[in-house]
Design a protein around this motif. Sequence first.
Motif, PDB file in Angstrom:
ATOM      1  N   VAL A 160       0.844  -1.194   0.000  1.00 39.76           N
ATOM      2  CA  VAL A 160       0.000   0.000   0.000  1.00 39.76           C
ATOM      3  C   VAL A 160       0.880   1.245   0.000  1.00 39.76           C
ATOM      4  CG1 VAL A 160      -1.749   1.293   1.278  1.00 39.76           C
ATOM      5  CG2 VAL A 160      -1.912  -1.200   1.142  1.00 39.76           C
ATOM      6  N   GLU A 161       1.913   1.240   0.815  1.00 42.02           N
ATOM      7  CA  GLU A 161       2.839   2.379   0.863  1.00 42.02           C
ATOM      8  C   GLU A 161       3.547   2.575  -0.476  1.00 42.02           C
ATOM      9  OE1 GLU A 161       5.164   1.279   4.285  1.00 42.02           O
ATOM     10  OE2 GLU A 161       3.810   2.336   5.661  1.00 42.02           O
ATOM     11  N   MET A 162       3.855   1.470  -1.167  1.00 43.76           N
ATOM     12  CA  MET A 162       4.464   1.572  -2.500  1.00 43.76           C
ATOM     13  C   MET A 162       3.495   2.214  -3.480  1.00 43.76           C
ATOM     14  SD  MET A 162       6.601  -2.021  -2.829  1.00 43.76           S
ATOM     15  CE  MET A 162       6.503  -1.963  -4.586  1.00 43.76           C
ATOM     16  N   MET A 163       2.225   1.873  -3.358  1.00 42.21           N
ATOM     17  CA  MET A 163       1.209   2.469  -4.234  1.00 42.21           C
ATOM     18  C   MET A 163       1.152   3.982  -4.006  1.00 42.21           C
ATOM     19  SD  MET A 163      -1.735  -0.407  -3.714  1.00 42.21           S
ATOM     20  CE  MET A 163      -2.891   0.007  -4.994  1.00 42.21           C
ATOM     21  N   ILE A 164       1.201   4.387  -2.744  1.00 37.91           N
ATOM     22  CA  ILE A 164       1.178   5.810  -2.411  1.00 37.91           C
ATOM     23  C   ILE A 164       2.426   6.496  -2.960  1.00 37.91           C
ATOM     24  CG2 ILE A 164       1.389   7.475  -0.502  1.00 37.91           C
ATOM     25  CD1 ILE A 164      -1.428   6.496  -0.624  1.00 37.91           C
ATOM     26  N   SER A 165       3.580   5.916  -2.722  1.00 35.72           N
ATOM     27  CA  SER A 165       4.829   6.568  -3.149  1.00 35.72           C
ATOM     28  C   SER A 165       4.956   6.666  -4.659  1.00 35.72           C
ATOM     29  CB  SER A 165       6.046   5.859  -2.544  1.00 35.72           C
ATOM     30  OG  SER A 165       6.181   4.564  -3.074  1.00 35.72           O
ATOM     31  N   SER A 166       4.272   5.794  -5.390  1.00 36.00           N
ATOM     32  CA  SER A 166       4.363   5.841  -6.854  1.00 36.00           C
ATOM     33  C   SER A 166       3.705   7.087  -7.448  1.00 36.00           C
ATOM     34  CB  SER A 166       3.760   4.578  -7.474  1.00 36.00           C
ATOM     35  OG  SER A 166       2.357   4.577  -7.330  1.00 36.00           O
ATOM     36  N   VAL A 167       2.810   7.738  -6.705  1.00 38.97           N
ATOM     37  CA  VAL A 167       2.160   8.956  -7.193  1.00 38.97           C
ATOM     38  C   VAL A 167       2.443  10.173  -6.311  1.00 38.97           C
ATOM     39  CG1 VAL A 167       0.320   7.744  -8.399  1.00 38.97           C
ATOM     40  CG2 VAL A 167      -0.024   8.416  -6.029  1.00 38.97           C
ATOM     41  N   ASP A 168       3.175   9.976  -5.239  1.00 44.79           N
ATOM     42  CA  ASP A 168       3.464  11.029  -4.267  1.00 44.79           C
ATOM     43  C   ASP A 168       4.650  11.878  -4.733  1.00 44.79           C
ATOM     44  OD1 ASP A 168       3.710  12.568  -1.983  1.00 44.79           O
ATOM     45  OD2 ASP A 168       4.604  10.962  -0.788  1.00 44.79           O
ATOM     46  N   ARG A 169       4.354  12.919  -5.533  1.00 43.75           N
ATOM     47  CA  ARG A 169       5.416  13.752  -6.114  1.00 43.75           C
ATOM     48  C   ARG A 169       6.221  14.530  -5.082  1.00 43.75           C
ATOM     49  NH1 ARG A 169       1.160  15.619  -9.450  1.00 43.75           N
ATOM     50  NH2 ARG A 169       1.338  17.522  -8.235  1.00 43.75           N
ATOM     51  N   ASN A 170       5.567  15.013  -4.019  1.00 45.04           N
ATOM     52  CA  ASN A 170       6.292  15.819  -3.034  1.00 45.04           C
ATOM     53  C   ASN A 170       6.853  14.987  -1.884  1.00 45.04           C
ATOM     54  OD1 ASN A 170       3.989  15.272  -1.571  1.00 45.04           O
ATOM     55  ND2 ASN A 170       3.357  17.407  -1.347  1.00 45.04           N
TER      56      ASN A 170
END
Length: 188
Positions: A160-170
């Motif tokens: 889940v954290e990987m999914m978030i980091s894949s779109v988390d530009r900042n």
Amino acid sequence: MEIATNSSNHHRLLKSSSNNSFRLRSPSLNSLRLRRIFDLFDTNRDSFITVDEISRALILLGLETDISDLDSMIKSYIRPGNAGLTYDDFVSLHRSIDDLVFGLEDVQEAVGSKEEQEEADLTEAFKVFDENKDGFISAKELQVVLGKLGFTEASEMERVEMMISSVDRNHDGRVDFSEFKDMMKVLK
């Protein structure tokens, strides 16, 4: 007479859910969403959705309904000889429900630009994930929604954290609306 009965069942099943929160007007987003929903409901992966599979999925989402109403509504969309709804049958059912529930709203809707409507749809989709309404989707919020939808990824916080980091530009560990919009544009 069967059509009238089915229409009545549609109304009964859906009368409390006549908001536009899950109705996306972007055809590509809608198609992707329908495919994912079909795959989630098809728990035994036989490419058919049975009434029992739909009932279990609705219960998991907190949308309990009368099984006999559900059965009579869905049976009219199952092709003879099939064990349940195929994906195409499911799309037909969705269109029928969509027309029944939202048809009048479409006629009465104020004329807005396509961009304004897409923005509104994305805002509603974002709200589904942003459970605490703080303007961000955290890994925990994403995990909760994925869990409700039956995704196996929900059991592994690392994924889940990987999914978030894949779109988390900042790189703040959460997804804001701008990042969410960018992600959805890529899915189009």
